[in-house]
Design a protein around this motif. Structure first.
Motif: not given
Length: 431
Positions: A45-49, A134-140, A142-150, A160-166
């Motif tokens: 799942e992490e690789l797919l994300f 990783t974070t949590q919001s509303g009891g759910v 999430y795995q997250g990734q923050a990206v910035s570029w010129p 970009i975030l994906r819920p970990l419930t699945a």
């Protein structure tokens, strides 16, 4: 405990031991397999994300613009949440599947965690900066990734975030699957262990069955010659010359008759072929008859035989009157044999909660705690110094078998003031 009960107990112990040893191995294997499968699921799942996030950032960097329709479709198809910034200013994007309030709370929580992880949307990066968290919001969760570029003369960025419930649900399904597999394996192993233990003890059971059948047959065959010896002994003339021999013959014939009777009862009980003739039995009359029978013997030995009956009438017993009398007679005879001169033996009874409790206590030496169960074993004597031939060590074993056949219990405890107290509990007759 008779031989068959010991064999059954041995079979249970062997089966439990085998099942426990093999069950430990099966449990360890299932646990290891579950951990490995859960780790593989998490890694996949992490690789797919990571792949989806990289594809998205490549698209945004390559096109230099954000197509809201494409982004909404990409979010919904991949179960992602995407937030965009341009030069530190958030871009308006309503998303593809999450309501506005939930998105706003998620963006706030995710941005806070990303900044704590070292990500900044207010400073222009010299190259691509990628931060995972990783974070949590509303009891759910999430795995997250923050990206910035010129980007051109400025810079751009995204969350970009994906819920970990699945993913967690998939791990729970794996846990249930491996638990069911382990339970099925343990059940199968238990059945196999029980069957193998049964095969292991079968020769012992067959030997005990042959021994029981031999004892029953031999005891039955001995009854007739003993009856003839007793009958002829009674016909011997009472001359001074014959008296010692006649008394010895009658005493030994009676002794052998009691032994044969005890052996037949135990053999029948072991083979589950012993039957009773149960009916309603007057408990008070049973004790009165027993008292009248043994009071002269107790007086002859210089021992007091006492009776303690409650003021309220005792409920009737449900059992075989003849066998109950035999059971109590064993207890009284045993108490008289072990009570010294000037001592006392007490018959007592009470009734409550659908049961009648009878006891025989004495002022003898008592029974040590280590021997309170062993005195009910066959051919066991608590007092090894006794050398008389009146006891074979079968009386209390017979008494406990009779108690069990009546659905009751028999045990020994210390009597108040010293001595032993044998307590018999029997079910009362239904009214």
């Amino acid at each position: 405990m008779n031989g068959f009960a010991l064999v059954r107990a041995l079979r249970r112990r062997w089966a439990l031991l085998c099942a426990a040893l093999t069950g430990f191995v099966v449990t360890a294997l299932c646990g290891s397999a579950f951990v490995l499968a859960a780790k593989q699921t998490e890694t996949a799942e992490e690789l797919l994300f990571q792949t989806r996030a990289a594809a998205l950032t490549d698209y945004l960097q390559g096109t230099g613009r954000a197509d809201n329709a494409w982004l909404a479709r990409y979010e919904a198809e991949n179960g992602l949440c995407v937030f965009l910034w341009d030069g530190g200013r958030p871009l308006r994007f309503s998303g593809g599947w999450m309501d506005a309030d939930t998105r706003a709370a998620l963006r706030r929580d995710a941005l806070l965690l990303a900044e704590r992880a070292g990500f900044s949307l207010t400073a222009k990066p010299d190259a691509i900066v990628r931060v995972e968290f990783t974070t949590q919001s509303g009891g759910v969760p999430y795995q997250g990734q923050a990206v910035s570029w010129p980007s051109g003369g400025g810079w751009a960025g995204c969350l970009i975030l994906r819920p970990l419930t699945a993913q967690y649900a998939a791990v729970r399904r794996l846990a249930l699957r491996y638990t069911a597999l382990g339970a099925a394996g343990l059940t199968a192993l238990g059945l196999i262990a029980w069957a193998l233990a049964g095969r292991a003890v079968r020769p012992i059971e067959q030997s005990l069955a042959r021994q029981t059948a031999f004892i029953a047959a031999a005891s039955h065959e001995l009854r007739s010659p003993l009856a003839v010896i007793s009958a002829n002994a009674q016909q011997l003339p009472d001359s001074p010359e014959n008296a010692p021999c006649a008394d010895a013959i009658r005493a030994e014939a009676g002794r052998m008759g009691r032994l044969v009777g005890d052996l037949l009862l135990l053999a029948g009980s072991d083979a589950h072929a012993y039957s009773l003739s149960p009916r309603s039995v007057d408990a008070e009359a049973l004790l009165s008859d027993l008292y009248a029978r043994y009071a002269p013997l107790a007086a002859q030995r210089g021992t007091r035989l006492l009776a303690e009956l409650p003021e309220a009438p005792l409920p009737p017993l449900h059992g075989d009157a003849e066998r109950l009398e035999q059971l109590l007679a064993i207890l009284v005879q045993n108490a008289l044999d072990y009570t010294p001169r000037d001592g006392s033996v007490t018959l007592g009874a009470d009734g409550a909660h659908g049961h009648v409790r009878l006891w025989v206590s004495d002022t003898g030496p008592g029974v040590p705690d280590a021997e309170k169960e062993r005195v009910f074993e066959r051919f066991y004597r608590a007092d090894h110094s006794r050398s008389d031939k009146l006891h074979f060590g079968l009386g209390l074993a017979v008494a406990r078998e009779l108690a069990a056949l009546h659905g009751g219990t028999l045990y020994v405890r210390d009597a108040p003031g010293g001595g032993a107290c044998f307590v018999l509990t029997l079910p009362a007759a239904r009214r």
